[in-house]
Design an enzyme around this catalytic site. Sequence first.
Site, short mmCIF file in Angstrom:
data_model
loop_
_atom_site.label_atom_id
_atom_site.label_comp_id
_atom_site.label_asym_id
_atom_site.label_seq_id
_atom_site.Cartn_x
_atom_site.Cartn_y
_atom_site.Cartn_z
N ARG A 1 0.87 -1.18 0.00
CA ARG A 1 0.00 0.00 0.00
C ARG A 1 0.90 1.22 0.00
O ARG A 1 2.12 1.11 0.11
CB ARG A 1 -1.02 -0.02 1.16
CG ARG A 1 -0.65 -0.66 2.43
CD ARG A 1 0.49 -0.03 3.18
NE ARG A 1 0.26 1.39 3.39
CZ ARG A 1 1.20 2.26 3.64
NH1 ARG A 1 2.45 1.89 3.72
NH2 ARG A 1 0.93 3.54 3.81
N GLY A 2 0.27 2.40 -0.12
CA GLY A 2 1.07 3.61 -0.29
C GLY A 2 1.15 3.91 -1.78
O GLY A 2 1.47 3.02 -2.59
N ALA A 3 0.85 5.16 -2.14
CA ALA A 3 0.66 5.50 -3.55
C ALA A 3 1.84 5.13 -4.46
O ALA A 3 1.66 4.41 -5.46
CB ALA A 3 0.30 6.98 -3.68
N ARG B 1 -7.31 -0.42 -6.81
CA ARG B 1 -7.62 0.61 -5.80
C ARG B 1 -7.84 1.93 -6.53
O ARG B 1 -7.10 2.24 -7.48
CB ARG B 1 -6.50 0.76 -4.75
CG ARG B 1 -6.50 -0.37 -3.73
CD ARG B 1 -5.60 -0.07 -2.55
NE ARG B 1 -6.23 0.78 -1.56
CZ ARG B 1 -5.57 1.30 -0.52
NH1 ARG B 1 -4.28 1.08 -0.37
NH2 ARG B 1 -6.20 2.05 0.36
N GLN C 1 -1.96 2.31 10.03
CA GLN C 1 -0.68 2.41 9.32
C GLN C 1 0.38 3.11 10.17
O GLN C 1 1.57 2.83 10.05
CB GLN C 1 -0.84 3.17 8.00
CG GLN C 1 -1.59 2.43 6.91
CD GLN C 1 -3.07 2.72 6.92
OE1 GLN C 1 -3.64 3.04 7.96
NE2 GLN C 1 -3.72 2.59 5.78
N ASP D 1 -1.97 10.77 -1.90
CA ASP D 1 -2.40 9.75 -2.86
C ASP D 1 -2.75 10.35 -4.22
O ASP D 1 -2.66 9.69 -5.25
CB ASP D 1 -3.60 8.97 -2.32
CG ASP D 1 -3.11 8.00 -1.27
OD1 ASP D 1 -2.90 8.43 -0.12
OD2 ASP D 1 -2.87 6.83 -1.61
N ASN E 1 -5.30 12.36 0.88
CA ASN E 1 -4.39 11.50 1.65
C ASN E 1 -5.23 10.75 2.67
O ASN E 1 -6.44 10.97 2.79
CB ASN E 1 -3.28 12.33 2.30
CG ASN E 1 -2.16 11.45 2.85
OD1 ASN E 1 -1.66 10.56 2.15
ND2 ASN E 1 -1.75 11.67 4.09
N LYS E 2 -4.58 9.88 3.42
CA LYS E 2 -5.26 9.01 4.38
C LYS E 2 -6.26 9.76 5.24
O LYS E 2 -5.98 10.87 5.70
CB LYS E 2 -4.18 8.34 5.25
CG LYS E 2 -4.68 7.37 6.29
CD LYS E 2 -5.63 6.33 5.75
CE LYS E 2 -5.05 5.55 4.59
NZ LYS E 2 -6.07 4.74 3.88
O1 MRU Z 1 -4.48 3.15 2.34
P1 MRU Z 1 -3.01 3.36 2.19
O2 MRU Z 1 -2.20 2.79 3.32
O3 MRU Z 1 -2.50 2.91 0.83
O4 MRU Z 1 -2.84 4.93 2.25
C1 MRU Z 1 -1.54 5.47 2.12
C2 MRU Z 1 -1.49 6.94 2.32
O5 MRU Z 1 -2.47 7.60 2.52
C3 MRU Z 1 -0.12 7.57 2.17
O6 MRU Z 1 -0.01 8.69 2.98
C4 MRU Z 1 0.08 7.98 0.69
O7 MRU Z 1 -0.17 6.90 -0.15
C5 MRU Z 1 1.44 8.49 0.45
S1 MRU Z 1 2.67 7.24 0.55
C6 MRU Z 1 4.18 7.90 0.17
#
Ligand code: MRU
Length: 332
Positions: A48-50, A82, A180, A221, A231-232
């Site tokens: 996970r993470g963009a 996603r 996370q 994201d 973002n999250k």
């Molecule tokens: O749902 P996730 O864990 O994929 O969400 C991730 C985030 O919101 C991160 O902050 C974002 O992807 C940036 S990662 C460098």
Amino acid sequence: MTANVKPIVWTGDELHLLDQRLLPHEVSWVRCNDAPSVAEAIRSMVVRGAPAIGVCAAFGFALAARRGDALDQAADLLLGSRPTAVNLRWAVERMSRAGTDPETLVREAQQIFDEDVAANRRIGEFGQQLLADRTTVLTHCNAGALATAGYGTALGVVRAASEAGKKIAVFADETRPYLQGARLTAWELREDGIDVTLITDNMAGHFFQQRTFDAVIVGADRIAANGDTANKIGTYTVAVLARRHGVPFYVAAPISTFDPRCPTGADIPIEERSAREVVEIGNVRVAPEGVAVRHPAFDITPASLVTAFITERGVLRPPFGAAIRRVLILSE
Ligand code: MRU
């Protein structure tokens, strides 16, 4: 300081992913050898993470080419895994433009991986100049090595500042419901010996009042053309608190996270995830059966609450519309 944590390993014929669902209790790897297994790993949040999602999708596409699978179907499958992180679409479109030759596509995916690490390093270098010695940073979610090909965006800035000899302390929001912050940010910073303190999300306001934080740094994201940032979930709350308390709010993200096709944050699709993640904590049910639940996984922070974007091409300051247009033209 390189990050000790490496979440994505290309072996030459398989993609091995550190299973982030099991961290920090278990370090185990998921092996993917085709596009469906990569799409499933993204969907189920093994990875996970963009930026990490984008890199994995690129290898998923290359694996499809190696197996002789239909590339348009592989692309659709990966794109559907996603919805919010635009790095996924960015990577799949770049792979589609690279043609159909399997070895060319493997090289392109490897290039996307290498470029992501290099971008994180540059983000770190630009970002660390914004932090003084003895700074305490609040971060939300995990925008670290685990969320990228390595090194991290928001946590890359922290790493680069530490490399520059600055004493940086990080406060990590636990980041309900998927945790996370508690599971991943706390783990990866401890792996690197970086000073980290875990707080629950609802403690942030209290610590702002106590003047604990000198800066907030988060990842993204998707960033719309006007600078509105997905973002999250919970990031918007932190941004409002930062503005209320006069603390700079920085978004660290590579160019691949900017989406000129979304004029504003209202155009960004927000993933709605399962109720289970809200009614349970660590597989233990905490809410009554039958309760109504909402679970948007991301929120939008308006550009007006962002102090600056830290990118691999430098620090973007308001007015963001013009700054983003310029940096995207330079990157074409
Ligand atoms: O749902 P996730 O864990 O994929 O969400 C991730 C985030 O919101 C991160 O902050 C974002 O992807 C940036 S990662 C460098």
